[in-house]
Design an enzyme around this catalytic site. Structure first.
Site, short mmCIF file in Angstrom:
data_model
loop_
_atom_site.label_atom_id
_atom_site.label_comp_id
_atom_site.label_asym_id
_atom_site.label_seq_id
_atom_site.Cartn_x
_atom_site.Cartn_y
_atom_site.Cartn_z
N ASP A 1 0.86 -1.19 0.00
CA ASP A 1 0.00 0.00 0.00
C ASP A 1 0.89 1.23 0.00
O ASP A 1 1.82 1.35 0.81
CB ASP A 1 -0.93 -0.01 1.22
CG ASP A 1 -2.10 0.94 1.04
OD1 ASP A 1 -1.89 2.11 0.67
OD2 ASP A 1 -3.25 0.51 1.26
N SER B 1 -7.09 4.12 -1.03
CA SER B 1 -6.82 2.67 -1.05
C SER B 1 -8.08 1.85 -1.29
O SER B 1 -7.99 0.72 -1.75
CB SER B 1 -6.16 2.24 0.25
OG SER B 1 -4.89 2.84 0.33
MG MG Z 1 -4.22 -0.73 2.44
ZN ZN Z 2 -2.92 6.04 2.33
#
Ligand code: MG
Ligand code: ZN
Length: 377
Positions: A54, A97
């Protein structure tokens, strides 16, 4: 089940060099490099392991490479195929995200904050749900809570990523085989609504435990399980959190035993993003090194059978990270230009059967299309 196992053992000994077995069998703390070119690959993958860093784009990958000591030591240098994806959301150039993960999970661009939802707020069926539905085994290993945007977008359907208690309940809707990560609170009676999700999971046959120890888990494939490593968000890698790389190894073997039709495993190095939001270079360094170990475990597993497609990417860049020059001529100074995500393109690395599909430059939604093309129903 037993036939699959003995076949794997056979291919491992006969088709692959002994050195490969040595490395895949004893990966310790440091990632052990293997010769991927000598691996005999199947025509089509039976399994897919999708690893998401991420907030990880080219700057984070570059920083990780220098911190590891150069290109030849970077786990990313082993991949035969590299591409780029454009990470933008349905209506915003900079994605969050939730929209980023929904693009991978459903193959559609959606609005920021949406969990497994189309722009019209109708649920989209995720790739995990599809593959679970045809008898493949499925798993999630993350370093955040089960209810956090990235894992949630593969198993839940909500207008907003903020509906964390609802997201936990949605783990009851898809018979996922295993989950390893944080968020125990959201499954416990301590929730604001006192719904005991753990109890419902146990009634469905799940083994549910706290901690990061696989010894008491049904690793022979006899039951689905949830291993809740932390009550809320997991500790940082710099504070000693180490479970993810080992979990990738354990869960890959477990999922193989759970179904002879193959598996889909989602892995997320969740805190690369949080380190970049915080503009914390030491946190980022520890998370990148930990994520690289997890990627290496996935590659080791894939090399041991030749029928696993490993895809590594990020959902977006975070922090506007720049690797600036310093007075020390062979070092760099990480400098952040933002506390939020940015719109830079994100690299995609692939190894295994059909990995060549991931060459080129494409939308983030194409990762879904390519996974489906690689491993059809
Ligand atoms: Mg994430
Ligand atoms: Zn973030």
């Amino acid at each position: 089940m037993r036939t699959t196992l003995s076949f794997l053992t056979f291919t491992r000994w006969i088709l692959l060099p002994a050195t490969l077995f040595f490395f895949s069998g004893c990966a310790g703390n440091k990632p052990q490099r293997i010769d991927l070119q000598s691996v005999k690959l199947a025509q089509k993958p039976k399994n897919i392991i999708l690893l998401i860093g991420d907030g990880m784009a080219l700057p984070q990958i570059s920083a990780g490479m220098y911190w590891r000591g150069g290109l030849e030591k970077s786990v990313f240098a082993q991949f035969p195929y590299v591409g780029y994806h454009k990470s933008h959301a349905h209506d915003e150039l900079v994605t969050d995200s939730a929209a980023g993960a929904t693009a991978f999970a459903c193959g559609i661009k959606t609005f920021n904050g949406a969990i497994g939802m189309k722009p019209n707020k109708k649920a989209c069926k995720t790739i995990l749900e599809d593959w679970e539905g045809i008898g493949k085994s499925t798993g999630i290993v993350v370093t955040c809570s089960a209810t956090h945007a990235t894992p949630a977008s593969f198993i839940a359907h909500e207008d907003s990523r903020a509906f964390t208690e609802n997201i936990a309940l949605e783990y009851l809707n898809t018979p996922i085989d295993c989950y390893v990560g944080g968020g125990g609170y959201y499954f416990s009676k301590e929730r604001y609504d006192h719904i005991d999700v753990k109890d419902s999971l146990r009634q469905r046959g799940y083994v549910v435990r706290n901690g990061a120890n696989f010894k008491k888990m049904p690793m022979d494939g006899s039951a689905p399980f949830m291993l809740l490593t932390h009550d809320r968000e997991p500790a940082t890698a710099s504070a000693g959190r180490t479970y993810m790389p080992n979990a990738v190894k354990e869960v890959s073997q477990y999922l193989t035993k759970r179904s002879d039709k193959g598996f889909f495993l989602l892995v997320e190095g969740s805190q690369i993003d949080w380190a970049c939001h915080a503009n914390d270079r030491n946190w980022l360094r520890a998370e990148m090194l930990d994520f690289e170990k997890a990627v290496q475990e996935a590659l080791n597993f894939a090399a041991s059978n030749g029928e696993t497609l490993v895809i590594v990417t990020g959902d977006h860049e975070c922090g506007g990270l720049s690797l600036n020059s310093t007075e020390a001529k062979k070092a760099f100074k990480p400098v952040f230009a933002s506390h939020y995500h940015t719109a830079t393109m994100v690299p995609v690395f692939a190894f295994g059967p059909q990995a060549d599909l991931f060459k080129g430059i494409y939308e983030n939604t194409a990762i879904y299309d390519k996974m489906k093309a690689a491993m059809p129903f």
